[in-house]
Design an enzyme around this catalytic site. Structure first.
Site, short mmCIF file in Angstrom:
data_model
loop_
_atom_site.label_atom_id
_atom_site.label_comp_id
_atom_site.label_asym_id
_atom_site.label_seq_id
_atom_site.Cartn_x
_atom_site.Cartn_y
_atom_site.Cartn_z
N LYS A 95 0.77 -1.43 -0.10
CA LYS A 95 0.06 0.01 0.04
C LYS A 95 0.82 1.28 0.09
CE LYS A 95 -3.70 -2.51 2.55
NZ LYS A 95 -4.40 -2.48 3.81
N LYS A 139 -7.29 3.79 -1.86
CA LYS A 139 -7.75 2.98 -2.98
C LYS A 139 -8.59 3.58 -4.08
CE LYS A 139 -8.10 -1.20 0.02
NZ LYS A 139 -8.91 -2.16 0.89
#
Length: 820
Positions: free
Chosen positions: A587, A690
């Site tokens: 991430k 995201k």
């Protein structure tokens, strides 16, 4: 008794390995007498394995006056005496002993002469090394007789006539054919003939040799002269291989080759054959079969006049190592119109073999490959030949570039295969092999390239994988040996055989690294075991790992970053710029600001390397790929909305089912759905990241730091230690119970067409595509110009180690295919 002329003839040659020990000679007897029972049998034998090399060592010792030539000869003599005692009957042993004693005495005298002169010309060398075959054949013939078979030993010097080019003499086929036919007409048809390989004589009776693989040549000369039905070369490999197995471990036996293909392989260094071997057979169309003495049941390779109807593909890859590239450059056209003819006449007069020719259409540039050992002499001769052209400036001179190898891809009908040469050189380029010269010409049997000698193994392996095996090879390196990294390795171990056999994709693991150590092996390693080897390795910091990867010259290198490390993510551009694909669920790679994101994308473009981070958004739902497909097919995305956190979906589904807020968070933590600190999930920042990733795929310069995100962490608990957070979280259960009364709720995130991100708790109505989730499930709705009024909805499970590992493997496959 049948007439000798009425029986078909079978010729078999046995190499040094096949007759390396008395036990193997006895195996040859069994093999030869059980083959072709209705034929006249002729056996050609090499010297016992290693004897020729020992005789050459004796010559070197004699020239250097080390005193070792006599002990070496005694060693060879003793070896034959021991073999004689095993192979010959007691009645024959005295005669054979006397014959061999006379031979070794003659060889000793020749070696003593070399010792005195400190020199050994090719004529002397031929006389000495010929003793290997002259000693072995009487013993092999005696072994046949001892086993009850009628056999006679024949010296090929009585059969084969050559010129006086000692070391690699040229055969006079007319005279040789007549001598062979006369000699065999006098042998009874039931008598097996054992013939010395490798050796011959001049018309004056001086011993010569036929060069490398000379015993094979002897066999085919005999087969051609006698019009044999077939000639079998028995060696220590299962036929002609698709590559040198010492360089390419996956080399395999080729079932069929045409004469032309076999000749090309032989010319370019295939060890089993010599270029001249097929010539005596071609006129009569006699098949040549290569078989393994140690594995006689293997099919071997059939070489013959028939050409397989193929689509013009490459069957095998070979190389001539230790070459040099000689170049002539200059205007040339006016000053030396016969440049090419004169250059090659000069080299031919010096008996120099030219391995490859590459010439510009103007004749202004000419280069050719020769053996490195003769390069300086070639330059000297050509500079002398073209001295006037150099003086006038028509030529700039002659130079040699050493340290080269000629790599050849061999097949049939190759000139009719569009794009074959381009694919070959693209393969070499991906393998980081620089091509110095190329040659194909009008040949339909090979394409050749000159490369650095050090690059030849890499070039051969890459070409063999692409063409002979018809597979795509990719190299995989995994950074991160924790739970996810090991899941990836286990899945790779399970699926690699299927991908290799069913999908022609060879994924080769070349290394693994964790935060402290690295294991790396370009030859590949078993995925299931590699992570456990890290503890055996020396320390390796991140810089060392990145430097090792960027310096690696491996085609289709794919790095899997299976870490949560921001430091590793920051090095993605370095890998991408070096042409290394990156596949990651990290991430930290997608949490960066817009400038850093753009830098990574530009590095991927510069290095022409795939950058795949599908697992950072929606686990295995393929959301990144969906956005790319919509954009590339001309759709306009107006809005993306959904439940993008499996953790938060689980929490709100548990709340709907009656759990309190603190209980729901505790259950999510117990199931392993949260980060070690649940506040990382409850903050909502991961959801914003995201959507920002999807926004960037739309070309929107969205920064997740600027998203309007509702945090579910109570304000008083944001800065306290984790233990205190978990202890005090029940204090806020009543607040959540009151807020969520009256219907289903989810943590919903939205991205609009301007790139604005909003995320927070919302009520979800029954007709909403976000309604009715279970467990840690995800759902995303794409509202687009094409998908209206009903959106495109993608629903599925949230992230887990197994799902993430599977998607990572899928991305590895996509990266490999994109790098074709």
């Amino acid at each position: 008794m049948p007439d000798a002329a009425s029986l078909p003839i079978h010729v078999a040659k046995f190499g040094g390995t096949s007759v390396g020990t008395p036990e193997r000679v006895q195996g040859v007897v069994d093999l030869a007498t059980s083959t072709a029972p209705d034929h006249r049998r002729i056996v050609v034998s090499s010297a016992f394995g290693g004897v020729t090399d020992r005789l050459l060592a004796a010559i070197d010792a004699a020239k250097a006056r080390t005193g070792e030539h006599q002990p070496i000869l005694n060693e060879v003599r003793q070896r034959h005496a021991e073999a004689l005692a095993v192979l010959a009957s007691e009645d024959e042993q005295p005669v054979l002993t006397a014959e061999l004693d006379a031979l070794w005495t003659a060889v000793r005298e020749l070696l003593d002469g070399v010792y005195l002169l400190r020199a050994c010309d090719r004529r002397f060398q031929d006389a000495i090394v010929s003793a290997g075959e002259r000693a072995s054949v009487p013993l092999v013939a005696a072994a046949f007789r001892s086993a009850g078979h009628s056999a006679v030993a024949l010296d090929a010097r009585d059969l084969i006539r050559t010129d006086d080019a000692f070391g690699e003499a040229t055969v006079d086929f007319e005279t040789t054919g007549r001598l062979i036919r006369e000699a065999f007409a006098a042998i009874p048809p039931g008598t097996l003939a054992v013939v010395t390989g490798f050796i011959a004589t001049t018309p004056e009776g001086v011993t010569t040799t036929l060069g490398r693989s000379g015993s094979d040549y002897t066999a085919t000369i005999l087969a051609g002269a006698l019009r044999a039905t077939e000639c079998v070369i028995w060696t220590d490999v299962d036929g002609v291989l698709s590559a040198d197995p010492r360089v390419v471990p996956e080399a395999f036996s080729l079932p069929h080759l045409s004469y032309e293909e076999a000749a090309e392989l032989a010319h370019f260094g295939a060890k089993v054959l010599h270029p001249r071997t097929m010539r005596p057979l071609q006129r009569e169309g006699i098949p040549l079969i290569i078989k393994n003495t140690l594995n006689p049941d293997a099919a071997g390779t059939m070489i013959g006049p028939e050409r397989e109807a193929t689509d013009g593909r490459i069957k095998a890859v070979t190389a001539v190592r230790g070459a040099a590239l000689v170049r002539l450059a200059g205007a040339g056209v006016l000053g030396a119109p016969d440049l090419t003819a004169r250059a090659f006449a000069t080299l031919a007069d010096a008996r120099m073999d030219v391995q490859l020719i590459a010439q510009a259409s103007s004749e202004g540039s000419l280069c050719f490959a020769v053996k490195e050992t003769v390069a300086d002499e070639a330059v000297r001769l050509l500079n002398h030949e073209f001295r006037r052209e150099c003086e006038r400036g028509d030529l700039h001179g002659v130079e040699a570039e050493t340290g080269a190898a000629v790599v050849a891809a061999v097949g049939d009908f190759m000139r009719d295969a569009p794009g074959l040469a381009g694919k070959m050189f693209a393969t070499l380029g991906r393998a980081h092999v620089n091509v110095r010269a190329i040659a194909q010409g009008a040949s339909e049997h090979n394409i050749s390239a000159v490369v650095a000698d050090a690059d030849a193994p890499q070039a051969m392996r890459a070409l063999h994988e692409t063409f002979a095996l018809r597979r795509t090879r990719a190299h995989v390196f995994v950074i991160g040996a924790g739970t996810l990294g090991r899941k990836v390795l286990d899945l790779l171990d399970q699926q690699a055989p299927l991908l290799r056999e069913a999908h022609r994709l060879n994924l080769r693991l070349v290394g693994v690294a964790d935060s402290r150590r690295m294991v790396f092996d370009e030859a590949g390693m078993p995925p299931a075991e590699t992570a456990n080897r890290l503890s055996e390795r020396d320390a390796a910091e991140l810089d060392a790992v990145i430097n090792r990867l960027t310096a690696a010259r491996l085609e289709r290198l794919i790095v899997v970053d299976a870490t949560p490390s921001a430091a590793v993510a920051a090095r993605h551009p370095d890998l991408l710029r070096a042409g290394i694909a990156v596949v990651t669920p990290n991430k930290a790679a997608t949490s960066v600001d817009a400038a850093s994101w753009q830098a990574a994308q530009q590095a991927a473009q510069q290095g022409e390397a795939p950058y795949l981070y599908e697992t950072t958004v929606g686990a295995g739902l393929g959301l990144v790929a969906t956005v790319r497909d919509l954009v590339r097919t001309g759709d306009t995305i107006h809005r993306i909305e959904g439940v993008l956190s499996g953790t938060l979906a689980f929490v709100f589904n548990a709340l709907r089912d009656g759990a309190s807020f603190s209980e729901a968070v505790g259950l999510a933590r117990a199931h392993g759905y949260t980060e070690p600190d649940p506040r990382d999930d409850l903050s909502g920042r991961d959801v914003a990241r995201k959507l920002a990733t999807l926004a960037r795929e739309l070309g929107l310069p969205t920064d997740p730091a600027h998203a309007a995100v509702e945090s579910l962490v109570p304000e008083p608990l944001r800065g306290v230690p984790l233990a205190a957070f978990l202890l005090r979280l029940p204090e806020f259960d009543a607040v959540w119970e009151e807020r969520l009364a009256g219907g289903e709720h989810q943590y919903v995130a939205r991205l609009d067409a301007e790139g604005t991100i909003h995320a927070g708790v919302e009520g979800v109505l029954g007709d909403s595509p976000l309604h009715g989730l279970r467990g840690p499930a995800l759902v995303v709705a794409f509202h687009t110009a094409r998908y209206a009024p009903e959106p495109l909805v993608i629903r599925g499970p949230g992230a887990s180690a197994d799902v993430t590992a599977a998607v990572l493997l899928a991305d590895i496959v996509r990266a490999a295919e994109a790098m074709r």
